[in-house]
Scaffold this active site. Structure first.
Site, mmCIF file in Angstrom:
data_model
loop_
_atom_site.group_PDB
_atom_site.id
_atom_site.type_symbol
_atom_site.label_atom_id
_atom_site.label_comp_id
_atom_site.label_asym_id
_atom_site.label_seq_id
_atom_site.Cartn_x
_atom_site.Cartn_y
_atom_site.Cartn_z
ATOM 1 N N ASP A 44 0.821 -1.205 0.000
ATOM 2 C CA ASP A 44 0.000 0.000 0.000
ATOM 3 C C ASP A 44 0.859 1.262 0.000
ATOM 4 O OD1 ASP A 44 -2.815 0.647 -0.164
ATOM 5 O OD2 ASP A 44 -2.525 1.718 1.724
ATOM 6 N N CYS A 135 -11.071 5.041 -4.568
ATOM 7 C CA CYS A 135 -9.987 4.770 -3.627
ATOM 8 C C CYS A 135 -10.197 5.569 -2.347
ATOM 9 C CB CYS A 135 -8.655 5.143 -4.269
ATOM 10 S SG CYS A 135 -7.326 5.315 -3.082
ATOM 11 N N TYR A 139 -12.216 3.602 1.496
ATOM 12 C CA TYR A 139 -11.557 3.333 2.784
ATOM 13 C C TYR A 139 -12.331 3.976 3.937
ATOM 14 C CZ TYR A 139 -7.410 0.684 1.449
ATOM 15 O OH TYR A 139 -6.554 -0.316 1.034
ATOM 16 N N TYR A 166 -8.650 6.417 8.859
ATOM 17 C CA TYR A 166 -9.599 6.658 7.761
ATOM 18 C C TYR A 166 -10.921 7.251 8.218
ATOM 19 C CZ TYR A 166 -6.092 4.556 4.892
ATOM 20 O OH TYR A 166 -4.906 4.332 4.251
ATOM 21 N N GLU A 208 -10.114 -2.116 -6.402
ATOM 22 C CA GLU A 208 -10.080 -2.080 -4.931
ATOM 23 C C GLU A 208 -10.343 -3.482 -4.366
ATOM 24 O OE1 GLU A 208 -9.366 0.124 -2.541
ATOM 25 O OE2 GLU A 208 -8.774 1.604 -4.019
HETATM 26 C C1 LIG Z 1 -5.419 0.249 -2.442
HETATM 27 C C2 LIG Z 1 -5.847 1.427 -1.642
HETATM 28 N N1 LIG Z 1 -7.074 1.972 -1.882
HETATM 29 C C3 LIG Z 1 -7.467 3.065 -1.131
HETATM 30 C C4 LIG Z 1 -6.660 3.626 -0.185
HETATM 31 C C5 LIG Z 1 -7.118 4.842 0.583
HETATM 32 N N2 LIG Z 1 -6.504 6.029 0.128
HETATM 33 C C6 LIG Z 1 -5.415 3.043 -0.002
HETATM 34 N N3 LIG Z 1 -4.562 3.524 0.912
HETATM 35 N N4 LIG Z 1 -5.009 1.933 -0.721
#
Ligand SMILES: Cc1ncc(CN)c(N)n1
Length: 220
Positions: A44, A135, A139, A166, A208
Protein backbone atom coordinates in the site's frame (compact mmCIF):
# COMPACT_ATOMS: atom_id res chain seq x y z
CA UNK A 1 -29.64 11.54 -9.20
CA UNK A 2 -26.31 13.29 -8.63
CA UNK A 3 -23.15 12.04 -10.34
CA UNK A 4 -21.72 10.50 -7.18
CA UNK A 5 -25.05 8.83 -6.35
CA UNK A 6 -25.08 7.36 -9.84
CA UNK A 7 -21.50 6.05 -9.54
CA UNK A 8 -22.21 4.49 -6.15
CA UNK A 9 -25.45 2.94 -7.39
CA UNK A 10 -23.67 1.38 -10.37
CA UNK A 11 -21.09 -0.24 -8.08
CA UNK A 12 -23.34 -1.09 -5.13
CA UNK A 13 -22.60 -4.82 -5.21
CA UNK A 14 -18.84 -4.40 -5.51
CA UNK A 15 -18.84 -1.99 -2.57
CA UNK A 16 -21.04 -4.23 -0.44
CA UNK A 17 -18.49 -6.98 -1.08
CA UNK A 18 -15.65 -4.97 0.52
CA UNK A 19 -17.08 -5.55 3.99
CA UNK A 20 -17.05 -9.31 3.42
CA UNK A 21 -13.44 -9.53 2.27
CA UNK A 22 -11.53 -11.77 4.72
CA UNK A 23 -8.73 -9.20 4.99
CA UNK A 24 -11.19 -6.43 5.89
CA UNK A 25 -13.02 -8.64 8.38
CA UNK A 26 -9.72 -9.58 9.99
CA UNK A 27 -8.75 -5.90 10.28
CA UNK A 28 -12.07 -5.17 11.95
CA UNK A 29 -12.14 -8.02 14.44
CA UNK A 30 -8.40 -8.04 15.08
CA UNK A 31 -7.83 -11.61 13.84
CA UNK A 32 -5.81 -10.65 10.77
CA UNK A 33 -2.45 -12.40 10.50
CA UNK A 34 0.23 -9.76 11.24
CA UNK A 35 2.44 -11.11 8.43
CA UNK A 36 -0.32 -10.41 5.93
CA UNK A 37 -0.81 -6.92 7.31
CA UNK A 38 2.93 -6.21 7.19
CA UNK A 39 3.02 -7.21 3.54
CA UNK A 40 -0.10 -5.15 2.80
CA UNK A 41 1.48 -2.04 4.36
CA UNK A 42 4.48 -2.32 2.01
CA UNK A 43 2.28 -2.85 -1.03
CA UNK A 44 0.00 0.00 0.00
CA UNK A 45 2.96 2.30 0.57
CA UNK A 46 3.99 1.82 -3.06
CA UNK A 47 0.37 2.12 -4.14
CA UNK A 48 0.15 5.51 -2.43
CA UNK A 49 3.30 6.74 -4.17
CA UNK A 50 1.72 6.14 -7.60
CA UNK A 51 -1.70 7.30 -6.43
CA UNK A 52 -0.08 10.61 -5.48
CA UNK A 53 1.16 10.91 -9.06
CA UNK A 54 -2.45 10.66 -10.30
CA UNK A 55 -3.16 13.87 -8.36
CA UNK A 56 -0.04 15.41 -9.87
CA UNK A 57 -1.42 14.68 -13.36
CA UNK A 58 -4.65 16.26 -12.09
CA UNK A 59 -2.69 19.43 -11.32
CA UNK A 60 -1.41 19.44 -14.92
CA UNK A 61 -4.94 18.88 -16.27
CA UNK A 62 -6.56 21.61 -14.16
CA UNK A 63 -8.42 24.34 -15.97
CA UNK A 64 -8.82 26.56 -12.93
CA UNK A 65 -6.76 27.50 -9.88
CA UNK A 66 -9.57 26.14 -7.68
CA UNK A 67 -9.21 22.62 -9.11
CA UNK A 68 -5.42 22.87 -9.19
CA UNK A 69 -5.41 23.74 -5.47
CA UNK A 70 -7.65 20.77 -4.70
CA UNK A 71 -5.31 18.30 -6.40
CA UNK A 72 -2.24 19.95 -4.86
CA UNK A 73 -3.79 19.90 -1.37
CA UNK A 74 -4.48 16.20 -1.69
CA UNK A 75 -0.86 15.48 -2.64
CA UNK A 76 0.10 17.10 0.66
CA UNK A 77 -2.64 15.22 2.53
CA UNK A 78 -1.28 11.87 1.32
CA UNK A 79 2.43 12.54 1.75
CA UNK A 80 2.06 14.29 5.11
CA UNK A 81 -1.05 12.50 6.38
CA UNK A 82 -2.08 9.08 5.12
CA UNK A 83 1.49 7.90 4.59
CA UNK A 84 2.29 8.71 8.23
CA UNK A 85 0.11 5.77 9.26
CA UNK A 86 2.20 3.55 6.97
CA UNK A 87 5.45 5.06 8.23
CA UNK A 88 4.39 4.31 11.81
CA UNK A 89 3.64 0.68 11.01
CA UNK A 90 6.86 0.33 9.01
CA UNK A 91 8.87 1.62 11.97
CA UNK A 92 7.08 -0.86 14.29
CA UNK A 93 7.65 -3.75 11.89
CA UNK A 94 11.30 -2.84 11.30
CA UNK A 95 10.75 -2.31 7.58
CA UNK A 96 13.78 -0.51 6.20
CA UNK A 97 14.09 1.57 3.04
CA UNK A 98 16.17 -1.28 1.63
CA UNK A 99 13.40 -3.79 2.21
CA UNK A 100 10.88 -1.40 0.67
CA UNK A 101 13.05 -0.92 -2.38
CA UNK A 102 13.55 -4.65 -2.81
CA UNK A 103 9.91 -5.68 -2.42
CA UNK A 104 8.40 -6.45 -5.83
CA UNK A 105 5.16 -4.59 -6.51
CA UNK A 106 2.30 -7.08 -6.82
CA UNK A 107 0.61 -7.40 -10.19
CA UNK A 108 -2.84 -6.29 -8.88
CA UNK A 109 -1.20 -3.23 -7.36
CA UNK A 110 0.69 -2.28 -10.51
CA UNK A 111 -2.36 -2.85 -12.73
CA UNK A 112 -4.52 -0.63 -10.55
CA UNK A 113 -2.16 2.34 -10.45
CA UNK A 114 -1.28 1.94 -14.15
CA UNK A 115 -4.99 2.09 -14.97
CA UNK A 116 -5.54 5.21 -12.84
CA UNK A 117 -2.55 6.91 -14.40
CA UNK A 118 -3.73 6.03 -17.92
CA UNK A 119 -7.18 7.51 -17.16
CA UNK A 120 -5.50 10.62 -15.78
CA UNK A 121 -3.29 11.08 -18.84
CA UNK A 122 -6.11 10.65 -21.34
CA UNK A 123 -9.01 12.28 -19.45
CA UNK A 124 -9.84 15.68 -18.02
CA UNK A 125 -10.33 16.97 -14.48
CA UNK A 126 -13.55 15.02 -13.80
CA UNK A 127 -12.14 11.75 -15.15
CA UNK A 128 -9.08 12.11 -12.89
CA UNK A 129 -11.34 12.80 -9.90
CA UNK A 130 -13.51 9.79 -10.71
CA UNK A 131 -10.49 7.49 -10.84
CA UNK A 132 -9.42 8.81 -7.45
CA UNK A 133 -12.78 8.82 -5.73
CA UNK A 134 -13.38 5.10 -5.28
CA UNK A 135 -9.99 4.77 -3.63
CA UNK A 136 -10.42 7.77 -1.36
CA UNK A 137 -13.99 7.16 -0.33
CA UNK A 138 -14.08 3.35 -0.07
CA UNK A 139 -11.56 3.33 2.78
CA UNK A 140 -13.71 5.79 4.72
CA UNK A 141 -16.81 3.64 4.11
CA UNK A 142 -14.94 0.48 5.18
CA UNK A 143 -13.53 2.07 8.34
CA UNK A 144 -16.94 3.48 9.29
CA UNK A 145 -18.57 0.07 8.81
CA UNK A 146 -15.89 -1.57 10.97
CA UNK A 147 -16.60 0.95 13.74
CA UNK A 148 -20.37 0.51 13.35
CA UNK A 149 -19.96 -3.25 13.83
CA UNK A 150 -17.23 -3.02 16.47
CA UNK A 151 -17.13 0.29 18.33
CA UNK A 152 -13.91 -0.80 20.08
CA UNK A 153 -12.04 -1.43 16.79
CA UNK A 154 -10.27 1.98 16.91
CA UNK A 155 -8.71 0.91 20.23
CA UNK A 156 -7.16 -2.28 18.89
CA UNK A 157 -3.42 -2.16 19.74
CA UNK A 158 -2.32 -2.94 16.18
CA UNK A 159 -5.16 -2.35 13.71
CA UNK A 160 -6.80 0.52 15.60
CA UNK A 161 -4.38 3.01 14.09
CA UNK A 162 -5.44 1.95 10.58
CA UNK A 163 -9.15 2.28 11.44
CA UNK A 164 -8.68 5.67 13.10
CA UNK A 165 -6.65 6.95 10.13
CA UNK A 166 -9.60 6.66 7.76
CA UNK A 167 -12.22 8.31 9.95
CA UNK A 168 -10.27 11.42 10.91
CA UNK A 169 -11.84 14.79 10.20
CA UNK A 170 -9.01 15.56 7.82
CA UNK A 171 -9.53 12.39 5.76
CA UNK A 172 -13.33 12.48 5.66
CA UNK A 173 -13.39 16.26 5.13
CA UNK A 174 -11.16 15.89 2.09
CA UNK A 175 -13.57 13.30 0.70
CA UNK A 176 -16.44 15.78 0.99
CA UNK A 177 -14.35 18.30 -0.97
CA UNK A 178 -13.59 15.67 -3.66
CA UNK A 179 -17.25 14.72 -3.92
CA UNK A 180 -18.47 18.31 -4.20
CA UNK A 181 -15.91 19.11 -6.86
CA UNK A 182 -16.88 16.03 -8.87
CA UNK A 183 -20.53 17.15 -8.74
CA UNK A 184 -19.56 20.68 -9.78
CA UNK A 185 -17.41 19.55 -12.72
CA UNK A 186 -20.01 17.14 -14.08
CA UNK A 187 -23.12 19.30 -13.63
CA UNK A 188 -23.43 19.72 -17.41
CA UNK A 189 -22.08 16.33 -18.44
CA UNK A 190 -23.91 14.48 -21.20
CA UNK A 191 -25.20 10.94 -20.79
CA UNK A 192 -22.26 9.61 -22.83
CA UNK A 193 -19.75 11.42 -20.62
CA UNK A 194 -21.45 10.14 -17.46
CA UNK A 195 -21.38 6.61 -18.83
CA UNK A 196 -17.64 6.92 -19.31
CA UNK A 197 -17.26 8.05 -15.69
CA UNK A 198 -19.31 5.04 -14.63
CA UNK A 199 -16.93 2.78 -16.54
CA UNK A 200 -13.89 4.34 -14.86
CA UNK A 201 -15.46 4.18 -11.41
CA UNK A 202 -16.52 0.57 -11.87
CA UNK A 203 -13.04 -0.46 -13.01
CA UNK A 204 -11.42 1.28 -10.02
CA UNK A 205 -13.94 -0.26 -7.62
CA UNK A 206 -13.09 -3.71 -8.99
CA UNK A 207 -9.39 -2.94 -8.58
CA UNK A 208 -10.08 -2.08 -4.93
CA UNK A 209 -11.70 -5.50 -4.47
CA UNK A 210 -8.71 -7.20 -6.14
CA UNK A 211 -6.31 -5.31 -3.89
CA UNK A 212 -7.99 -6.77 -0.79
CA UNK A 213 -7.85 -10.26 -2.32
CA UNK A 214 -4.20 -9.78 -3.29
CA UNK A 215 -3.40 -8.79 0.30
CA UNK A 216 -5.30 -11.73 1.76
CA UNK A 217 -3.92 -14.34 -0.65
CA UNK A 218 -0.48 -12.71 -0.62
CA UNK A 219 -0.50 -12.72 -4.41
CA UNK A 220 2.65 -11.47 -6.08
C1 LIG B 1 -5.42 0.25 -2.44
C2 LIG B 1 -5.85 1.43 -1.64
N1 LIG B 1 -7.07 1.97 -1.88
C3 LIG B 1 -7.47 3.07 -1.13
C4 LIG B 1 -6.66 3.63 -0.19
C5 LIG B 1 -7.12 4.84 0.58
N2 LIG B 1 -6.50 6.03 0.13
C6 LIG B 1 -5.42 3.04 0.00
N3 LIG B 1 -4.56 3.52 0.91
N4 LIG B 1 -5.01 1.93 -0.72
Amino acid sequence: MSTVERLLKATEEIWAGYHEKPFVRGLGDGTLDVKKFRRYIIQDYWYLMDYTKVFAVGVAKSKSVEVMKLFAKYIQAILDGEVNVHNGYMADFGITQEELDHTPIAQDNRSYTSYMLSVAYRGGEAEVLTAIFSCAYSYEVIARQIVAERPDAPDHPLYGRWVRGYITERYTGNNVILKNMLEQLTADYTEAQLRELEEIFTACSRYEASFWDMAWEQRV
